[in-house]
Structures are given as structure tokens and as C-alpha cells.
Design a protein around this motif. Structure first.
Motif, PDB file in Angstrom:
ATOM      1  N   HIS A 160      35.725 -34.577 106.817  1.00  0.00           N
ATOM      2  CA  HIS A 160      35.732 -34.710 108.271  1.00  0.00           C
ATOM      3  C   HIS A 160      36.857 -33.864 108.863  1.00  0.00           C
ATOM      4  O   HIS A 160      37.721 -33.373 108.142  1.00  0.00           O
ATOM      5  CB  HIS A 160      35.897 -36.171 108.665  1.00  0.00           C
ATOM      6  CG  HIS A 160      34.841 -37.029 108.046  1.00  0.00           C
ATOM      7  ND1 HIS A 160      33.520 -36.908 108.377  1.00  0.00           N
ATOM      8  CD2 HIS A 160      34.907 -37.958 107.071  1.00  0.00           C
ATOM      9  CE1 HIS A 160      32.817 -37.741 107.649  1.00  0.00           C
ATOM     10  NE2 HIS A 160      33.634 -38.398 106.836  1.00  0.00           N
ATOM     11  N   ARG A 161      36.816 -33.762 110.168  1.00  0.00           N
ATOM     12  CA  ARG A 161      37.856 -32.989 110.844  1.00  0.00           C
ATOM     13  C   ARG A 161      38.282 -33.763 112.082  1.00  0.00           C
ATOM     14  O   ARG A 161      38.140 -33.276 113.207  1.00  0.00           O
ATOM     15  CB  ARG A 161      37.327 -31.590 111.221  1.00  0.00           C
ATOM     16  CG  ARG A 161      36.975 -30.715 110.021  1.00  0.00           C
ATOM     17  CD  ARG A 161      38.220 -30.359 109.186  1.00  0.00           C
ATOM     18  NE  ARG A 161      37.894 -29.518 108.039  1.00  0.00           N
ATOM     19  CZ  ARG A 161      37.719 -29.969 106.798  1.00  0.00           C
ATOM     20  NH1 ARG A 161      37.818 -31.260 106.533  1.00  0.00           N
ATOM     21  NH2 ARG A 161      37.462 -29.137 105.811  1.00  0.00           N
ATOM     22  N   CYS A 162      38.762 -34.985 111.883  1.00  0.00           N
ATOM     23  CA  CYS A 162      39.212 -35.777 113.028  1.00  0.00           C
ATOM     24  C   CYS A 162      40.302 -34.991 113.739  1.00  0.00           C
ATOM     25  O   CYS A 162      41.184 -34.416 113.079  1.00  0.00           O
ATOM     26  CB  CYS A 162      39.746 -37.124 112.562  1.00  0.00           C
ATOM     27  SG  CYS A 162      38.490 -38.049 111.678  1.00  0.00           S
ATOM     28  N   PHE A 164      42.893 -35.682 115.383  1.00  0.00           N
ATOM     29  CA  PHE A 164      44.313 -36.080 115.341  1.00  0.00           C
ATOM     30  C   PHE A 164      44.906 -35.939 113.948  1.00  0.00           C
ATOM     31  O   PHE A 164      46.065 -36.279 113.730  1.00  0.00           O
ATOM     32  CB  PHE A 164      44.481 -37.538 115.816  1.00  0.00           C
ATOM     33  CG  PHE A 164      43.643 -38.525 115.047  1.00  0.00           C
ATOM     34  CD1 PHE A 164      44.056 -38.980 113.809  1.00  0.00           C
ATOM     35  CD2 PHE A 164      42.439 -38.963 115.563  1.00  0.00           C
ATOM     36  CE1 PHE A 164      43.272 -39.873 113.089  1.00  0.00           C
ATOM     37  CE2 PHE A 164      41.644 -39.860 114.853  1.00  0.00           C
ATOM     38  CZ  PHE A 164      42.066 -40.308 113.604  1.00  0.00           C
ATOM     39  N   PRO A 168      42.874 -32.964 106.044  1.00  0.00           N
ATOM     40  CA  PRO A 168      41.994 -31.990 105.388  1.00  0.00           C
ATOM     41  C   PRO A 168      42.653 -30.615 105.222  1.00  0.00           C
ATOM     42  O   PRO A 168      42.407 -29.930 104.236  1.00  0.00           O
ATOM     43  CB  PRO A 168      40.782 -31.914 106.327  1.00  0.00           C
ATOM     44  CG  PRO A 168      40.789 -33.222 107.044  1.00  0.00           C
ATOM     45  CD  PRO A 168      42.238 -33.568 107.226  1.00  0.00           C
ATOM     46  N   TYR A 251      34.297 -46.154 105.802  1.00  0.00           N
ATOM     47  CA  TYR A 251      33.691 -45.867 107.108  1.00  0.00           C
ATOM     48  C   TYR A 251      32.339 -46.542 107.202  1.00  0.00           C
ATOM     49  O   TYR A 251      31.647 -46.682 106.194  1.00  0.00           O
ATOM     50  CB  TYR A 251      33.576 -44.350 107.331  1.00  0.00           C
ATOM     51  CG  TYR A 251      34.929 -43.768 107.611  1.00  0.00           C
ATOM     52  CD1 TYR A 251      35.567 -44.051 108.808  1.00  0.00           C
ATOM     53  CD2 TYR A 251      35.592 -43.019 106.666  1.00  0.00           C
ATOM     54  CE1 TYR A 251      36.840 -43.574 109.061  1.00  0.00           C
ATOM     55  CE2 TYR A 251      36.865 -42.541 106.907  1.00  0.00           C
ATOM     56  CZ  TYR A 251      37.480 -42.830 108.104  1.00  0.00           C
ATOM     57  OH  TYR A 251      38.741 -42.372 108.349  1.00  0.00           O
ATOM     58  N   ARG A 289      35.324 -38.533 115.146  1.00  0.00           N
ATOM     59  CA  ARG A 289      35.364 -39.506 114.051  1.00  0.00           C
ATOM     60  C   ARG A 289      34.060 -39.556 113.287  1.00  0.00           C
ATOM     61  O   ARG A 289      32.987 -39.454 113.888  1.00  0.00           O
ATOM     62  CB  ARG A 289      35.612 -40.916 114.626  1.00  0.00           C
ATOM     63  CG  ARG A 289      36.987 -41.086 115.158  1.00  0.00           C
ATOM     64  CD  ARG A 289      38.005 -40.999 114.088  1.00  0.00           C
ATOM     65  NE  ARG A 289      38.015 -42.174 113.223  1.00  0.00           N
ATOM     66  CZ  ARG A 289      38.565 -42.197 112.018  1.00  0.00           C
ATOM     67  NH1 ARG A 289      39.103 -41.111 111.510  1.00  0.00           N
ATOM     68  NH2 ARG A 289      38.575 -43.292 111.311  1.00  0.00           N
TER      69      ARG A 289
HETATM   70  S1  SF4 Z   1      41.486 -39.283 109.683  1.00  0.00           S
HETATM   71 FE1  SF4 Z   1      40.579 -39.682 107.702  1.00  0.00          FE
HETATM   72  S2  SF4 Z   1      38.403 -39.153 107.983  1.00  0.00           S
HETATM   73 FE2  SF4 Z   1      39.508 -38.176 109.636  1.00  0.00          FE
HETATM   74  S3  SF4 Z   1      39.976 -36.119 108.898  1.00  0.00           S
HETATM   75 FE3  SF4 Z   1      41.747 -37.428 108.482  1.00  0.00          FE
HETATM   76  S4  SF4 Z   1      41.412 -38.080 106.386  1.00  0.00           S
HETATM   77 FE4  SF4 Z   1      39.431 -37.352 107.126  1.00  0.00          FE
END
Ligand code: SF4
Length: 460
Positions: A160-162, A164, A168, A251, A289
């Protein structure tokens, strides 16, 4: 400083500092296990060591500062320092390596999960002792958690690329560990006396996505690299030991529903740590998210119908850029309606390098903080009300502390309490002088009161 079994007298000594999350802790355990296997000893202080390894965290600015300060201390007191962990993978201004920019004298820098690179650097600066004391290493490796619970890391990285989050960019995309390796490690941990296994990763429900849920092998049997199948196997391994399996960072993808029968049957703890972060679809979209399109309230209601004992823990962010009062109210309403048993909340704070920093309408610090406080007030009321329902119940608890065999009482946890992040069950001194309470053992206890995040109980 964690310790490793003593190597031979005169063997080189290594100082070790482990900072950061449970995932960093498992990296530390792998490095310490390897050091011990090769006959190195641990140093009790920086000054007395031949070399110091600092396993760092780079998640939020406070953690970066703590890591950089610790490296500085180790350099000042010892001078020979190897840095590993998340911060080691982070770029500084102008694109160079941040750790090297701040502390150019460090001997080597690696990113996270780099046991071999760390060992290579150790060998260059402090040659291997001649007589490796492999026999001194217990088969389950070196653990930094108390003997009766252990973290089991099933994957690294995240797809994912959340907006905030910079994990990653530090740890890369999801890489699932082979299911056979994960299960072999779990079995070794149970055989070594572990009574509670905590499954961790960045995204536990995504386990196996990277390998298309490939079929692996354990004990000659085919097992799919997939969360539900993994949990079934972990439950089988835990059963003869009467041990607990607890899931973190799950999740709410549709296949999580398949866990409910396992939880309802008590084979995996009916406890889910689901990092929702928010409830309003627009905020979730700005956060990018995973599973943001899911109807979480409906899903939670269905989970609770299938498994009424289910306890939900979650973390949230208040004051994300652009969060309106209505969106924040939606979040408060969600926590009430979902009946989140345990909630943590951060006031949004920008992390260097995160995409969310570019979003419009950042909220003033004071408003973010005020919303966090308002959130916690609501969440604590929900949590207290749900805890109160347990008064009078008899529960199985796992003992964490019990000085003098529990004569003065002790501290334990029920299935609803993960170590370090949730509450505890405080055990009263037993009514009968003959009752003994031992650390790492299960006891049955009757809950007599709730107090804050904790329960008070008497051992039976
Ligand atoms: S918050 Fe968790 S799900 Fe979202 S990019 Fe960061 S590690 Fe991945």
C-alpha cells in the motif's frame, strides 16, 4: 541492552541496542542469535564493548531523533558503531544516507532485515571468534521478549501507499516469508515454552498476495501461503501446548470473515488488531488506506454475530489534513457504534517524505491535539463500558509478573489484552496461602472490578 548467552572467555564483545517496533525486535533477535551462534559475547556497556550495533527506527520524527541520539551516544562512548534498521534506509537532505550525513564516523549502515549484511560488517571490524559456541544457542533462537510470549513476523514490507506513511519507501513492497519457515519457527517457539504467539507484519491479511497464495510445504504437507490457512496451522501447533495465537495488523479484507469460526472456537484468540485510522470514506481516500471501500460497521457487526467474544483493538489519526468537523464526528460515531474495545489515537503529525504533506488544508496543531483529546474521551468511555461488562466473569489469564509466587498478587493478561499496548488483569493476593501464581502460566481468575484500562481479579 539485551543479552546473548556468554561466549567463551576472551571472546569479542558486542553492545546491542534495539529501538522501534515489534518488527524491528524480531530483526534484533535474528542478529543476536547469529552473534551468539558465532561465539560473540554481549557487552554490559557501550564503553566495554569491541563494537556496538544500534537497530534503529525511522517511523516518526521522535523515533528518528531517539535513534540518531543513541548512535551519537554509542559513538561518543565507544566509537565503533554499526547501524541497522529502518533509519539506516532513510535518505537525508540532498538524497544521501541520513545516518551517514549526521554521523559520518559510523562503520557501516544497513536497512531493516539485513542480518547477513550486519554480520558481514561485524566480521570486517571484529573478526569471528575461533570456537563458535553453536550449542549455546537455543533452537528457537534468542528472544528479546519474556520467555512466555513471542512475536512471529510473517512478512516484510507493504504494497500500500498510505499517504501518511513512509514504511514502504524504507522497507519495500510486501515479501511474505515461506509458510513452511513461518510454521517451523512457530513450532520451535511453542516447543521452547512460548505460551502466546503474536503474529505481526505490516499487513497480516495480505500474507501471500506477493506469491499469489502459493502452496508451500510444512512437514511434507501442502499449506497455502494465505492468512486463514496459516492461522489454521498455527492453531494446530498451539493446541497441544494450550498456547494462544494473537493476530496484529489485520486489514478488514473480505477473507478476514473466514477467521471467525477459528476465533469462535477459541483456536485463535478472538482478538483483532485492525488499524482503521479513520472511518469517513473521504478521509480514508485522502489517506489512501487499504480496504477503504469496505463497509466496516456492517462487517464488524457480522464478525460479532459470528464470534460474540471478539475484542477489537485499533489505532486512529485525528486531525488529518482537510478533516472537517463533520468527518471527525463521523469518526467519533464509528468508535461508539463499532464498540472498539481498545483504541489508540495520534494527532496527525507530518512525517518527512510522506505524500500527505502535500495535501491541502493542514489543520493547526492545536486543533489536531484538541481532536485527539476529544477522541480519547469518547474512546475511553466506550472501552470502560465494555470492560465493565466483564466484572463477575471468570477468565483464563496468562501471568506476566508474580513476585514471590504471587503471594502479593501479580499482573496477568486475558485474551483481550495484548502485551504492552493494552490493559492488564491485576491479580489480588490469593485468598488461600497455598495458591501459587507463576509467571508464564495460565490461571483462571474471577474479575471483581474494572479500573481504567485494567481489570482486577482473584485467582481461583
Ligand atoms: S500505514 Fe501500513 S498499510 Fe499503509 S503504507 Fe504504511 S505500512 Fe502499508
Amino acid at each position: 541492552m539485551p543479552s546473548i548467552p556468554e561466549g567463551p572467555e576472551g571472546a569479542p564483545t558486542i553492545g546491542f541496542v534495539s529501538l522501534g517496533c515489534p518488527k524491528a525486535l524480531t530483526d534484533s533477535e535474528l542478529i543476536l542469535t547469529q552473534l551468539s551462534a558465532e561465539g560473540y559475547r554481549t557487552a554490559k556497556s557501550f564503553a566495554g564493548a569491541d563494537l556496538v550495533i544500534v537497530n534503529t527506527c525511522g517511523f516518526i520524527d521522535d523515533a528518528v531523533k531517539e535513534s540518531l541520539d543513541t548512535i551519537g551516544e554509542a559513538l561518543a562512548e565507544n566509537g565503533r558503531v554499526i547501524v541497522t534498521g529502518c533509519l539506516g534506509a532513510k535518505a537525508g537532505e540532498g538524497g544521501g544516507n541520513l545516518v551517514r550525513q549526521v554521523h559520518p564516523k559510523v562503520l557501516a549502515v544497513t536497512g531493516p532485515h539485513a542480518t547477513q549484511e550486519v554480520m558481514d560488517a561485524v566480521h570486517v571490524h571484529v573478526p569471528k571468534p575461533h570456537d563458535p559456541f553453536v550449542d549455546l544457542v537455543p533452537p528457537q533462537g534468542i528472544k528479546l521478549t519474556p520467555r512466555h510470549y513471542a512475536y512471529l513476523k510473517i512478512s516484510e514490507g507493504c504494497n500500500h501507499r498510505c499517504t501518511f506513511c513512509i514504511i514502504p519507501s524504507m522497507r519495500g513492497d510486501l515479501v511474505s516469508r515461506p509458510v513452511g519457515d513461518v510454521l517451523a519457527e512457530a513450532r520451535a517457539l511453542f516447543d521452547a515454552g512460548v505460551k502466546e504467539l503474536l503474529v505481526v507484519s505490516q499487513d497480516t491479511s495480505a500474507y501471500g498476495v506477493d506469491v499469489k497464495y502459493r502452496t508451500g510445504f510444512f512437514d511434507g504437507r501442502p499449506v497455502k501461503t494465505r492468512m486463514v490457512e496459516l492461522c489454521e496451522q498455527l492453531a494446530l501447533l498451539a493446541e497441544p501446548h494450550g498456547a494462544w495465537v494473537r493476530l496484529h495488523y489485520v486489514y478488514p479484507y473480505p477473507h478476514v470473515d473466514e477467521l471467525m469460526p477459528l476465533m469462535a472456537a477459541g483456536r485463535v484468540l478472538p482478538y483483532l488488531d485492525v488499524p482503521f485510522q479513520h472511518s469517513h470514506p473521504d478521509v480514508l481516500k485522502r489517506m489512501k488506506r487499504p480496504a477503504s471501500g469496505e463497509r466496516n460497521l456492517e462487517r464488524i457487526a457480522a464478525w460479532r454475530r459470528a464470534c460474540p467474544e471478539l475484542v477489537l483493538r485499533s489505532t486512529f489519526i485525528a486531525g488529518f489534513p482537510g478533516e472537517t468537523e463533520a468527518e471527525f464526528d463521523h469518526l467519533l460515531q464509528f468508535v461508539r457504534e463499532a464498540g472498539i474495545d481498545r483504541a489508540g489515537c495520534f494527532a496527525y503529525s507530518p512525517v518527512k517524505g510522506a505524500a500527505a504533506n502535500e495535501l491541502a488544508d493542514a489543520l493547526p496543531d492545536a486543533l489536531r491535539e484538541e481532536r485527539r483529546a476529544r477522541f480519547m474521551q469518547v474512546a475511553e468511555a466506550v472501552s470502560a463500558e465494555r470492560l465493565e461488562r466483564r466484572v463477575g466473569a471468570t477468565m483464563q489469564v496468562l501471568v506476566d509478573h508474580a513476585p514471590q509466587l504471587g503471594r502479593k498478587g501479580g499482573s496477568a493478561r486475558s485474551y483481550a489484552d495484548a502485551p504492552e499496548i493494552d490493559g492488564t488483569v491485576r491479580l489480588l493476593p490469593p485468598a488461600k496461602a497455598s495458591t501459587q501464581i507463576r509467571v508464564g502460566e495460565f490461571v483462571r481468575a474471577r474479575v471483581v472490578a474494572a479500573q481504567g484500562h485494567d481489570l482486577i481479579a482473584e485467582a481461583l
